[in-house]
Design a protein around this motif. Sequence first.
Motif, PDB file in Angstrom:
ATOM      1  N   GLY A 193      -5.071  -2.376  -6.206  1.00 39.60           N
ATOM      2  CA  GLY A 193      -5.106  -3.222  -5.016  1.00 39.60           C
ATOM      3  C   GLY A 193      -3.959  -4.212  -4.939  1.00 39.60           C
ATOM      4  N   THR A 194      -3.116  -4.248  -5.966  1.00 40.43           N
ATOM      5  CA  THR A 194      -2.018  -5.212  -5.997  1.00 40.43           C
ATOM      6  C   THR A 194      -1.019  -4.965  -4.873  1.00 40.43           C
ATOM      7  OG1 THR A 194      -2.236  -5.427  -8.397  1.00 40.43           O
ATOM      8  CG2 THR A 194      -0.157  -6.150  -7.416  1.00 40.43           C
ATOM      9  N   THR A 195      -0.698  -3.700  -4.628  1.00 47.57           N
ATOM     10  CA  THR A 195       0.280  -3.383  -3.577  1.00 47.57           C
ATOM     11  C   THR A 195      -0.224  -3.811  -2.210  1.00 47.57           C
ATOM     12  OG1 THR A 195       1.033  -1.493  -4.884  1.00 47.57           O
ATOM     13  CG2 THR A 195       1.689  -1.558  -2.570  1.00 47.57           C
ATOM     14  N   LEU A 196      -1.509  -3.640  -1.959  1.00 47.35           N
ATOM     15  CA  LEU A 196      -2.079  -4.107  -0.697  1.00 47.35           C
ATOM     16  C   LEU A 196      -1.910  -5.613  -0.551  1.00 47.35           C
ATOM     17  CD1 LEU A 196      -5.483  -2.201  -0.258  1.00 47.35           C
ATOM     18  CD2 LEU A 196      -3.381  -1.864   1.030  1.00 47.35           C
ATOM     19  N   LYS A 197      -2.271  -6.350  -1.585  1.00 48.78           N
ATOM     20  CA  LYS A 197      -2.186  -7.813  -1.511  1.00 48.78           C
ATOM     21  C   LYS A 197      -0.753  -8.281  -1.325  1.00 48.78           C
ATOM     22  CE  LYS A 197      -6.292  -8.513  -4.384  1.00 48.78           C
ATOM     23  NZ  LYS A 197      -6.814  -9.036  -5.678  1.00 48.78           N
ATOM     24  N   GLU A 198       0.174  -7.635  -2.009  1.00 46.43           N
ATOM     25  CA  GLU A 198       1.578  -8.053  -1.901  1.00 46.43           C
ATOM     26  C   GLU A 198       2.152  -7.773  -0.520  1.00 46.43           C
ATOM     27  OE1 GLU A 198       3.480  -6.040  -5.098  1.00 46.43           O
ATOM     28  OE2 GLU A 198       2.909  -7.554  -6.599  1.00 46.43           O
ATOM     29  N   ASN A 199       1.502  -6.902   0.250  1.00 47.78           N
ATOM     30  CA  ASN A 199       1.947  -6.597   1.607  1.00 47.78           C
ATOM     31  C   ASN A 199       0.994  -7.170   2.663  1.00 47.78           C
ATOM     32  OD1 ASN A 199       4.398  -4.511   1.589  1.00 47.78           O
ATOM     33  ND2 ASN A 199       3.064  -4.049  -0.153  1.00 47.78           N
ATOM     34  N   ASN A 200       0.210  -8.180   2.247  1.00 44.82           N
ATOM     35  CA  ASN A 200      -0.684  -8.899   3.160  1.00 44.82           C
ATOM     36  C   ASN A 200      -1.671  -7.961   3.853  1.00 44.82           C
ATOM     37  OD1 ASN A 200       0.580 -11.491   2.713  1.00 44.82           O
ATOM     38  ND2 ASN A 200       2.283 -10.757   3.979  1.00 44.82           N
ATOM     39  N   LEU A 201      -2.233  -7.051   3.074  1.00 43.90           N
ATOM     40  CA  LEU A 201      -3.252  -6.137   3.567  1.00 43.90           C
ATOM     41  C   LEU A 201      -4.520  -6.331   2.749  1.00 43.90           C
ATOM     42  CD1 LEU A 201      -1.096  -2.888   3.910  1.00 43.90           C
ATOM     43  CD2 LEU A 201      -1.774  -4.442   5.753  1.00 43.90           C
ATOM     44  N   LYS A 202      -5.641  -5.918   3.322  1.00 40.65           N
ATOM     45  CA  LYS A 202      -6.918  -6.076   2.637  1.00 40.65           C
ATOM     46  C   LYS A 202      -7.822  -4.875   2.917  1.00 40.65           C
ATOM     47  CE  LYS A 202      -8.945  -8.662   6.525  1.00 40.65           C
ATOM     48  NZ  LYS A 202      -9.550  -9.918   6.974  1.00 40.65           N
ATOM     49  N   GLU A 203      -8.721  -4.614   1.969  1.00 37.10           N
ATOM     50  CA  GLU A 203      -9.778  -3.643   2.190  1.00 37.10           C
ATOM     51  C   GLU A 203     -10.967  -4.337   2.842  1.00 37.10           C
ATOM     52  OE1 GLU A 203     -10.323  -0.518  -0.968  1.00 37.10           O
ATOM     53  OE2 GLU A 203      -9.296  -2.042  -2.179  1.00 37.10           O
ATOM     54  N   ILE A 204     -11.792  -3.569   3.544  1.00 33.38           N
ATOM     55  CA  ILE A 204     -12.951  -4.127   4.221  1.00 33.38           C
ATOM     56  C   ILE A 204     -14.194  -3.309   3.901  1.00 33.38           C
ATOM     57  CG2 ILE A 204     -11.685  -5.227   6.101  1.00 33.38           C
ATOM     58  CD1 ILE A 204     -12.194  -2.801   7.820  1.00 33.38           C
ATOM     59  N   ASP A 205     -15.352  -3.925   4.103  1.00 32.44           N
ATOM     60  CA  ASP A 205     -16.614  -3.238   3.826  1.00 32.44           C
ATOM     61  C   ASP A 205     -16.738  -1.974   4.668  1.00 32.44           C
ATOM     62  OD1 ASP A 205     -17.284  -5.242   2.073  1.00 32.44           O
ATOM     63  OD2 ASP A 205     -18.513  -6.359   3.514  1.00 32.44           O
ATOM     64  N   GLY A 206     -17.142  -0.889   4.015  1.00 31.68           N
ATOM     65  CA  GLY A 206     -17.294   0.376   4.706  1.00 31.68           C
ATOM     66  C   GLY A 206     -16.012   1.149   4.884  1.00 31.68           C
ATOM     67  N   GLY A 207     -14.913   0.614   4.328  1.00 33.36           N
ATOM     68  CA  GLY A 207     -13.617   1.244   4.523  1.00 33.36           C
ATOM     69  C   GLY A 207     -13.190   2.180   3.414  1.00 33.36           C
ATOM     70  N   ARG A 208     -14.020   2.331   2.393  1.00 29.77           N
ATOM     71  CA  ARG A 208     -13.672   3.233   1.290  1.00 29.77           C
ATOM     72  C   ARG A 208     -14.203   4.626   1.592  1.00 29.77           C
ATOM     73  NH1 ARG A 208     -14.385   1.864  -5.080  1.00 29.77           N
ATOM     74  NH2 ARG A 208     -13.104   0.121  -4.330  1.00 29.77           N
ATOM     75  N   LEU A 209     -13.319   5.623   1.564  1.00 32.79           N
ATOM     76  CA  LEU A 209     -13.721   6.999   1.886  1.00 32.79           C
ATOM     77  C   LEU A 209     -14.233   7.740   0.666  1.00 32.79           C
ATOM     78  CD1 LEU A 209     -11.674   6.123   4.201  1.00 32.79           C
ATOM     79  CD2 LEU A 209     -11.300   8.558   4.532  1.00 32.79           C
ATOM     80  N   ILE A 210     -13.406   7.854  -0.368  1.00 34.50           N
ATOM     81  CA  ILE A 210     -13.789   8.585  -1.575  1.00 34.50           C
ATOM     82  C   ILE A 210     -13.187   7.903  -2.794  1.00 34.50           C
ATOM     83  CG2 ILE A 210     -13.992  10.837  -0.439  1.00 34.50           C
ATOM     84  CD1 ILE A 210     -11.223  11.518  -1.646  1.00 34.50           C
ATOM     85  N   SER A 211     -13.824   8.090  -3.934  1.00 27.38           N
ATOM     86  CA  SER A 211     -13.233   7.733  -5.224  1.00 27.38           C
ATOM     87  C   SER A 211     -12.626   8.990  -5.820  1.00 27.38           C
ATOM     88  CB  SER A 211     -14.289   7.147  -6.159  1.00 27.38           C
ATOM     89  OG  SER A 211     -14.788   5.935  -5.640  1.00 27.38           O
ATOM     90  N   SER A 212     -11.539   8.817  -6.566  1.00 31.77           N
ATOM     91  CA  SER A 212     -10.809   9.987  -7.049  1.00 31.77           C
ATOM     92  C   SER A 212     -10.311   9.777  -8.466  1.00 31.77           C
ATOM     93  CB  SER A 212      -9.625  10.286  -6.114  1.00 31.77           C
ATOM     94  OG  SER A 212      -8.886  11.404  -6.583  1.00 31.77           O
ATOM     95  N   GLN A 213     -10.222  10.873  -9.174  1.00 34.15           N
ATOM     96  CA  GLN A 213      -9.537  10.950 -10.461  1.00 34.15           C
ATOM     97  C   GLN A 213      -9.201  12.413 -10.688  1.00 34.15           C
ATOM     98  OE1 GLN A 213     -11.953  10.622 -14.171  1.00 34.15           O
ATOM     99  NE2 GLN A 213     -13.621  10.001 -12.785  1.00 34.15           N
ATOM    100  N   ALA A 214      -8.533  12.706 -11.781  1.00 33.78           N
ATOM    101  CA  ALA A 214      -8.147  14.089 -12.054  1.00 33.78           C
ATOM    102  C   ALA A 214      -9.378  14.956 -12.277  1.00 33.78           C
ATOM    103  CB  ALA A 214      -7.239  14.146 -13.282  1.00 33.78           C
ATOM    104  N   VAL A 215      -9.327  16.187 -11.733  1.00 37.61           N
ATOM    105  CA  VAL A 215     -10.427  17.131 -11.886  1.00 37.61           C
ATOM    106  C   VAL A 215      -9.869  18.486 -12.313  1.00 37.61           C
ATOM    107  CG1 VAL A 215     -11.876  15.961 -10.189  1.00 37.61           C
ATOM    108  CG2 VAL A 215     -10.377  17.826  -9.445  1.00 37.61           C
ATOM    109  N   PHE A 216     -10.735  19.271 -12.938  1.00 39.12           N
ATOM    110  CA  PHE A 216     -10.421  20.644 -13.339  1.00 39.12           C
ATOM    111  C   PHE A 216     -11.093  21.550 -12.317  1.00 39.12           C
ATOM    112  CE2 PHE A 216     -11.347  24.101 -16.738  1.00 39.12           C
ATOM    113  CZ  PHE A 216     -10.235  24.825 -16.339  1.00 39.12           C
ATOM    114  N   VAL A 217     -10.299  22.320 -11.576  1.00 38.96           N
ATOM    115  CA  VAL A 217     -10.811  23.071 -10.432  1.00 38.96           C
ATOM    116  C   VAL A 217     -10.410  24.534 -10.565  1.00 38.96           C
ATOM    117  CG1 VAL A 217      -8.767  22.554  -9.027  1.00 38.96           C
ATOM    118  CG2 VAL A 217     -10.938  23.085  -7.886  1.00 38.96           C
ATOM    119  N   ALA A 218     -11.179  25.398  -9.922  1.00 42.28           N
ATOM    120  CA  ALA A 218     -10.918  26.837 -10.029  1.00 42.28           C
ATOM    121  C   ALA A 218     -11.250  27.535  -8.727  1.00 42.28           C
ATOM    122  CB  ALA A 218     -11.722  27.449 -11.167  1.00 42.28           C
TER     123      ALA A 218
END
Length: 420
Positions: A264-289
């Motif tokens: 979230g540091t890049t958002l703050k440094e560019n005067n942006l913010k997250e808001i409630d209900g604004g998160r779509l998905i959480s992500s990390q690396a996955v093994f897919v086939a």
Amino acid sequence: MQLLASLTKCSTLGLIQTSTELNINNPLASLFPRSGTARLQLSSNQKEGGTPYKLRCQVTVPTAVPQPHAPSGGAGRSNQFADRKVIRLALPSKGRMAEGTINLLKECQLSVHKPNPRQYTADIPELDNLEVWFQRESDVVRKLLSGDVDLGIVGYDIVAEYGQDDGDLIIIHDALGFGECHLSLGIPTYGIFENVSSVAELAAMPQWTADHPLRIVTGFTYLGNRFLKNKGLKHAQLSTADGALEAAPAMGTADAILDLVSSGTTLKENNLKEIDGGRLISSQAVFVASKRALLERKGVLDIAHEMLERLEAHLRARNQFLVTGNMRGDSPAEIAERILTKTHFPGLQGPTISPVYTSKTGIAKVDYYAVALCIRKNDLYDAVRELRAIGGSGVLVSPLTYIFEEEPRRWRELLQNLGL
């Protein structure tokens, strides 16, 4: 002179049988459609050998047009699927996701061997009949869908955006422990957005109309459009851009951004913010086939099983330590009772206790019992302190590489998803 030619050929992209009929009064015809059926009539408005010619072409296009992410077994799949014998694993070619993938595989004793750094292919010596292909993250998913590769490691955000809920994609392991981030809406902290703290408030702002919609810049149009629909943002418009999206609101080219957020540091440094209900998905690396590859290509399921076993066992052992110490006692049961009732650290399923033999008088006898416990890194010092408090000595601490269970839960889930 009338020349009637009937030709049949196969499309180079789908081995589709094509019939092309040409009605011409001049023997020149060398261009034919790649697929579908066409009737081409070339005629003169003069009786003999005259010009100009009139050309009339009627083309019938097949109704089943291949789609970028066609359903499993559809027209969008590679026609080389059945011919290829070697198994292909696609890995990210650049960036932090690529670095994290290589490091994790190396920790699992699956070192990627790439003799030439400029090549986009490699191998893993521990896995027979496997090719590694380095691809852009989006192409990892695209080529899984097309049948050009069988397995892949990539961020879940990429699977969700480019996979578009295609039934042929199966996530074998959904938490590889690196590349953590989330896809979120970011709005300015100033101006008309200063007091906006939720998506509901954003949608209710009177500034947004059909003629002047909320402008959102993103690289995730599939997920973005689904988000707008689910949240009731009727007067909103997505646009695409590459690079630093955070600058778009300040430049006036967008009102908000929809992008990946880590700290979230890049958002703050560019005067942006997250808001409630604004998160779509959480992500990390996955093994897919590819489901089709797992079911139909020989050896893919076996390699997926071994990779999953290694990944599961290593990730389970991450941040775990083996603590061993000697304790005096009357019996293993007495030692076990002391540990289970007077400490907070019983181990994975309970303490492992074995006799320690000494021969001070020339006769082997049990003077101590060795206790082995699996302890999380954050609990390490407290565990050692409590073990010494009940008579433990000679405490040794060793990092763990693997913790193998009888059968990984994710393997059982995969077999169930495959109907096996």
